[in-house]
Design an enzyme around this catalytic site. Structure first.
Site, PDB file in Angstrom:
ATOM      1  N   ASN A 130      40.559  10.425 -45.320  1.00 20.90           N
ATOM      2  CA  ASN A 130      41.916   9.868 -45.252  1.00 20.90           C
ATOM      3  C   ASN A 130      41.897   8.389 -45.610  1.00 20.90           C
ATOM      4  OD1 ASN A 130      42.210   8.209 -42.492  1.00 20.90           O
ATOM      5  ND2 ASN A 130      40.845   9.961 -42.140  1.00 20.90           N
TER       6      ASN A 130
ATOM      7  N   CYS B 136      27.601  21.127 -40.005  1.00 23.74           N
ATOM      8  CA  CYS B 136      27.630  20.140 -41.093  1.00 23.74           C
ATOM      9  C   CYS B 136      27.270  18.809 -40.452  1.00 23.74           C
ATOM     10  CB  CYS B 136      29.015  20.100 -41.727  1.00 23.74           C
ATOM     11  SG  CYS B 136      29.673  21.737 -42.131  1.00 23.74           S
ATOM     12  N   ALA B 137      26.010  18.654 -40.101  1.00 26.71           N
ATOM     13  CA  ALA B 137      25.606  17.682 -39.084  1.00 26.71           C
ATOM     14  C   ALA B 137      25.432  16.249 -39.574  1.00 26.71           C
ATOM     15  CB  ALA B 137      24.317  18.152 -38.430  1.00 26.71           C
ATOM     16  N   ALA B 138      24.968  16.064 -40.807  1.00 29.97           N
ATOM     17  CA  ALA B 138      24.638  14.708 -41.262  1.00 29.97           C
ATOM     18  C   ALA B 138      25.911  13.868 -41.391  1.00 29.97           C
ATOM     19  CB  ALA B 138      23.924  14.793 -42.607  1.00 29.97           C
ATOM     20  N   PRO B 139      25.852  12.570 -41.105  1.00 27.70           N
ATOM     21  CA  PRO B 139      24.640  11.794 -40.802  1.00 27.70           C
ATOM     22  C   PRO B 139      24.219  11.788 -39.335  1.00 27.70           C
ATOM     23  CG  PRO B 139      26.523  10.337 -41.026  1.00 27.70           C
ATOM     24  CD  PRO B 139      27.029  11.716 -41.281  1.00 27.70           C
TER      25      PRO B 139
ATOM     26  N   CYS C 161      38.596  14.996 -40.885  1.00 23.13           N
ATOM     27  CA  CYS C 161      39.246  13.679 -40.876  1.00 23.13           C
ATOM     28  C   CYS C 161      40.236  13.625 -42.045  1.00 23.13           C
ATOM     29  CB  CYS C 161      38.236  12.543 -40.931  1.00 23.13           C
ATOM     30  SG  CYS C 161      37.159  12.574 -42.353  1.00 23.13           S
TER      31      CYS C 161
ATOM     32  N   LYS D 203      27.717  12.977 -34.446  1.00 20.11           N
ATOM     33  CA  LYS D 203      28.187  13.985 -33.486  1.00 20.11           C
ATOM     34  C   LYS D 203      27.019  14.800 -32.934  1.00 20.11           C
ATOM     35  CE  LYS D 203      32.705  14.223 -35.689  1.00 20.11           C
ATOM     36  NZ  LYS D 203      32.328  13.482 -36.922  1.00 20.11           N
TER      37      LYS D 203
END
Lengths: 301, 176
Positions: A188, A114-117, A233, A120
């Site tokens: 969060n 789940c790479a975007a944006p 997160c 990481k």
């Protein structure tokens, strides 16, 4: 946790009470902006000294190798020549933790599901020193544009990008050495002032279901000696400890001890006992950083 | 923001030698390995062996390896990684002071007063890479007036600068 139908499952009071039951007393926090040095692009000089010469005051983040908090800057650190040349990325401190949990990334085949944006993804490429291959997926075309801009700005060379739902990754016919699951989550309050107004327990449960589907697909494409790092997160146990408990019981995975910032994860949630190995995950309550949850998994041995 | 190549050029590994021709505008000769330069839509990418192997077997990818640039009509729009590769070999180079470098990154043209050093062509119409005083390529432009005779005023017209990343982000936000 099953709530009776008359309980309002949203609002600040509802969630703050849940956090209290989980052992954390709510307080407002304002995490500092953080940057991460892209070491692959700054071989010959000290980018921290260069930023400091421009008047940016930085503080080393003690639990990260390449992370710095921005203590003071008279201008946006996202608009410097050094940023535009890819010498560093703006990345919240807790968000820098997951990619560092993998062992030996060089020359590996890595999935960023789940790479975007792309913060990481760039960090993974940096840790891999642009070796091996990263397969970066996301479903959202607009967010993929941001990802591709990041790859170009940070001179990433080892990544291939597909617009694809992580729940379909087995269609690629690949088995991965390392899988980063920075899954879509409820977020969060530390990074979203409107969080308590926007979120309900229904959202949390919906995200938790999606996360389980992604975990199950990742387990299918993991090599026998591979590693998965799962991160959210979110502070909500449905998206964290309860999902890992489910993965350990249903996907033939086991948790791995990790040494990083954060507290031992919960093994009892709202009266429900979880697999004891879930304690190896780390829960980061908001404070110096935003809230986060990280966990490393491998095939049960 | 692009170089109009007019469709003419010596042969190269890219169609019509578009990338090699672009590099020659700055006096640089590129030797790209044709096995690893891949055109996807109107975009060019430079892959390595592992990426080539992976993408050959799996269609549908959007981006891979090092993005080199895209062709739109008769124009080639280079990527920044390509500019950085060209920068290692380019003869046409202009180094500017800090103020001019910052203005250039904000999309402004370069005035003679801000130029610290000129290498290669000084003639009007020539293409030149623009460097800051750290020796970092921050974009490229076209020489606006013969630099030998020019005492002050507009010297290099900005064609592309690294501030483009910020402008892309703003455009994306507006479109969202």
């Amino acid at each position: 946790m099953a709530y009776p139908p008359f309980v309002l499952m949203f609002g600040k009071e509802f969630f703050v009470n849940r956090y209290r039951l989980l052992g954390w007393e709510f307080r407002d926090v304002a995490p500092k902006q953080a940057i991460r040095i892209n070491t692959m692009n700054v071989g010959g000089f000290n980018v921290v000294e260069r930023l400091e010469s421009l008047g940016v005051k930085l503080e080393k983040i003690p639990f990260l190798r390449d992370g710095y908090w921005v203590i003071r800057s008279d201008f946006s650190v996202g608009a410097t020549v050094e940023y535009l040349l890819g010498y560093y990325s703006i990345q919240e401190a807790a968000a820098q933790v997951p990619a560092t949990l993998f062992e030996d990334l060089r020359d590996k085949l890595v999935l960023d599901a789940c790479a975007a944006p792309g913060g990481k993804t760039v960090q993974l490429a940096d840790l891999m020193d642009n070796t091996g291959v990263i397969v970066a997926l996301d479903v959202n075309g607009q967010r993929l544009e941001a990802l591709m801009n990041q790859l170009e700005r940070c001179r990433v060379k080892n990544t291939v990008v597909y617009q694809m739902d992580a729940r379909r990754v087995s269609n690629l016919g690949l088995k991965f050495d390392r899988i980063l699951l920075d899954v879509p989550c409820s977020g969060n309050f530390a990074t979203d002032k409107e969080w308590f107004k926007r979120r309900t327990l229904r959202d949390v449960e919906r995200n938790a279901r999606l996360q389980r589907q992604i975990l199950a697909e990742a387990a299918k494409v993991l090599k026998a000696d591979g590693e998965i790092v799962y991160a959210t997160c979110s502070l909500e146990p449905e998206e964290n400890e309860l999902n890992i408990d489910w993965a350990v019981r249903n996907l033939g995975l086991e948790t791995v001890e990790i040494d990083c910032y954060g507290e031992e994860a919960l093994t009892e949630v709202f009266g429900r006992k979880l697999d004891d190995s879930v304690r190896r995950c780390k829960r980061i309550w908001p404070g110096k950083t935003q809230g986060f949850f990280v966990c490393k998994l491998r095939r049960r041995r | 923001m692009c170089a109009n190549l007019g469709g003419v050029g010596e042969k190269g590994v890219t169609e019509g030698g578009v990338i090699e021709d672009f590099a020659r505008l700055f006096g640089a000769e590129l030797s790209l390995d044709e096995r690893f330069v891949v055109k996807r839509g109107n975009r060019y990418f430079l892959l390595d062996e592992k990426l080539k192997d992976s993408t050959d077997k799996r269609e549908g990818w959007l981006y891979s390896g090092t993005y080199l640039g895209k062709v739109e009509g008769q124009s080639f729009h280079p990527s920044f990684p390509l500019l950085f590769v060209i920068a290692e070999k380019a003869k046409n180079r202009i180094t500017v002071d800090d103020k001019s470098a910052w203005l250039f990154v904000c999309g402004r043209d370069i005035f003679k007063e801000g130029i610290l050093k000129i290498e290669g062509s000084r003639r009007k119409g020539a293409y030149t890479l623009v460097f800051n005083r750290h020796g970092e390529c921050i974009g490229y432009g076209k020489i606006a007036k013969n630099l030998d005779k020019l005492k002050s005023g507009l010297a290099v017209k900005n064609l592309l600068d690294i501030g483009d990343f910020l402008r892309r982000e703003r455009t994306a936000v507006q479109e969202a």
